[in-house]
Design a protein around this motif. Sequence first.
Motif, PDB file in Angstrom:
ATOM      1  N   LEU A  37       0.835  -1.187   0.000  1.00 38.57           N
ATOM      2  CA  LEU A  37       0.000   0.000   0.000  1.00 38.57           C
ATOM      3  C   LEU A  37       0.881   1.253   0.000  1.00 38.57           C
ATOM      4  O   LEU A  37       2.087   1.179   0.183  1.00 38.57           O
ATOM      5  CB  LEU A  37      -0.925  -0.006   1.219  1.00 38.57           C
ATOM      6  CG  LEU A  37      -1.907  -1.177   1.316  1.00 38.57           C
ATOM      7  CD1 LEU A  37      -2.899  -0.937   2.455  1.00 38.57           C
ATOM      8  CD2 LEU A  37      -2.656  -1.411   0.012  1.00 38.57           C
ATOM      9  N   SER A  38       0.262   2.401  -0.188  1.00 37.20           N
ATOM     10  CA  SER A  38       1.004   3.658  -0.292  1.00 37.20           C
ATOM     11  C   SER A  38       1.789   3.958   0.985  1.00 37.20           C
ATOM     12  O   SER A  38       1.295   3.731   2.100  1.00 37.20           O
ATOM     13  CB  SER A  38       0.034   4.812  -0.560  1.00 37.20           C
ATOM     14  OG  SER A  38       0.704   6.050  -0.528  1.00 37.20           O
TER      15      SER A  38
ATOM     16  N   ARG B 214      -2.787   5.672   2.211  1.00 36.47           N
ATOM     17  CA  ARG B 214      -2.845   4.307   2.734  1.00 36.47           C
ATOM     18  C   ARG B 214      -4.136   4.086   3.518  1.00 36.47           C
ATOM     19  O   ARG B 214      -4.776   3.037   3.400  1.00 36.47           O
ATOM     20  CB  ARG B 214      -1.630   4.044   3.626  1.00 36.47           C
ATOM     21  CG  ARG B 214      -1.537   2.596   4.129  1.00 36.47           C
ATOM     22  CD  ARG B 214      -0.291   2.380   4.952  1.00 36.47           C
ATOM     23  NE  ARG B 214      -0.239   3.242   6.111  1.00 36.47           N
ATOM     24  CZ  ARG B 214       0.633   4.237   6.279  1.00 36.47           C
ATOM     25  NH1 ARG B 214       1.534   4.495   5.352  1.00 36.47           N
ATOM     26  NH2 ARG B 214       0.623   4.990   7.378  1.00 36.47           N
TER      27      ARG B 214
ATOM     28  N   GLN C 206      -6.877   3.550   1.136  1.00 35.90           N
ATOM     29  CA  GLN C 206      -6.810   2.209   0.557  1.00 35.90           C
ATOM     30  C   GLN C 206      -7.332   1.156   1.536  1.00 35.90           C
ATOM     31  O   GLN C 206      -8.013   0.208   1.126  1.00 35.90           O
ATOM     32  CB  GLN C 206      -5.361   1.897   0.158  1.00 35.90           C
ATOM     33  CG  GLN C 206      -4.859   2.722  -1.014  1.00 35.90           C
ATOM     34  CD  GLN C 206      -3.365   2.550  -1.245  1.00 35.90           C
ATOM     35  OE1 GLN C 206      -2.588   2.348  -0.312  1.00 35.90           O
ATOM     36  NE2 GLN C 206      -2.951   2.623  -2.504  1.00 35.90           N
TER      37      GLN C 206
ATOM     38  N   GLU D  63       4.225  -5.929   3.176  1.00 39.48           N
ATOM     39  CA  GLU D  63       4.748  -4.751   3.868  1.00 39.48           C
ATOM     40  C   GLU D  63       6.155  -4.995   4.394  1.00 39.48           C
ATOM     41  O   GLU D  63       6.515  -6.129   4.729  1.00 39.48           O
ATOM     42  CB  GLU D  63       3.821  -4.345   5.015  1.00 39.48           C
ATOM     43  CG  GLU D  63       4.121  -2.959   5.572  1.00 39.48           C
ATOM     44  CD  GLU D  63       4.180  -1.876   4.502  1.00 39.48           C
ATOM     45  OE1 GLU D  63       5.254  -1.739   3.847  1.00 39.48           O
ATOM     46  OE2 GLU D  63       3.182  -1.165   4.307  1.00 39.48           O
TER      47      GLU D  63
ATOM     48  N   LEU E  92       0.955   0.454   9.221  1.00 36.09           N
ATOM     49  CA  LEU E  92      -0.080  -0.327   8.545  1.00 36.09           C
ATOM     50  C   LEU E  92      -0.993  -1.014   9.562  1.00 36.09           C
ATOM     51  O   LEU E  92      -2.212  -1.078   9.383  1.00 36.09           O
ATOM     52  CB  LEU E  92       0.552  -1.367   7.623  1.00 36.09           C
ATOM     53  CG  LEU E  92      -0.442  -2.275   6.884  1.00 36.09           C
ATOM     54  CD1 LEU E  92      -1.347  -1.464   5.966  1.00 36.09           C
ATOM     55  CD2 LEU E  92       0.299  -3.339   6.079  1.00 36.09           C
TER      56      LEU E  92
END
Length: 308
Positions: free
Chosen positions: A159-160, A166, A169, A184, A192
């Motif tokens: 993810l960003s 993020r 998302q 990740e 995250l």
Amino acid sequence: MSASSPSLLLAARDAAAHQHYPQGALYMVATPIGNMADISLRALHVLSLADTVACEDTRHTASLLQTYGLHKPLLALHEHNEAEAAQTVVTRLREGQRVAYVSDAGTPGVSDPGARLAAVVTAAALRCVPVPGASSITALLSVAGEAGWDGIFVFAGFLSPKAAERQRQVLQIGTEAKGCVLLEAPHRIEALARDLAVLGARRLTIGRELTKQFEEVAQIEASSFPAWLAGESHRTRGEFVLLVHPKVAETVKEGDINASALRTLALLLDELPLKTAVRVCAEITGEPRNALYEAALALRKQGDPDKA
């Protein structure tokens, strides 16, 4: 493994040499994601045939090849020089060379350099041959239980790194009924985890350092992910692959909202307008929108009477 490399390469040749390996072709070769024993015999044979090995990191790949008793000319091809180096590969292929491409771990071109290389080679009407092998994605799905039994899932990759994007998302993943696989790096896993916690009771399977000595697989609720990471100091180290499980359909009575949905709603209200928070929370949790709207009004009133 080095001491037995000659016999290993002979075994690879005996097992794989019956297939034709054309010259002037690019071979996308999967390599181990941690355990050096996970190399395939076909991958070893292709690497032994290669005139050039293009790779993400020449030092890493030189060490990898040496493990198996191989020594090959190396060509650096990574995200910073992929376009230029791809043209060099095309030139060598047109000269009739076999070129193998490897990333630092796993299958190249999947959240790794190599995709642009394959596209350039294909556009030049040259052959691109897959040599499959280790993958953290399918490794995690194989132990996730019911989450992957139907073979339907979404792969989101990394993810960003930007917090706002993020979080957007993650909210989108929360509305997805199918399971979703994420990757990740250790330096971003805590951020995250905090973002995924908004998914509340949604099941999460965590794969950390898969195939390596300190491999760890855990299945928890998304809301518990930050606490799980903090539970042991070593858990923020290593590479991660995560499965957000498919959404479980639940039958609920209007007005009966579970605690996890309320936590999700409260987090969304901190970032979004009330109606948007209610809509997104309904998509994530499956709770009735009318009941969520009433709960949102109550939460706003508790936090600031003027907003009620």
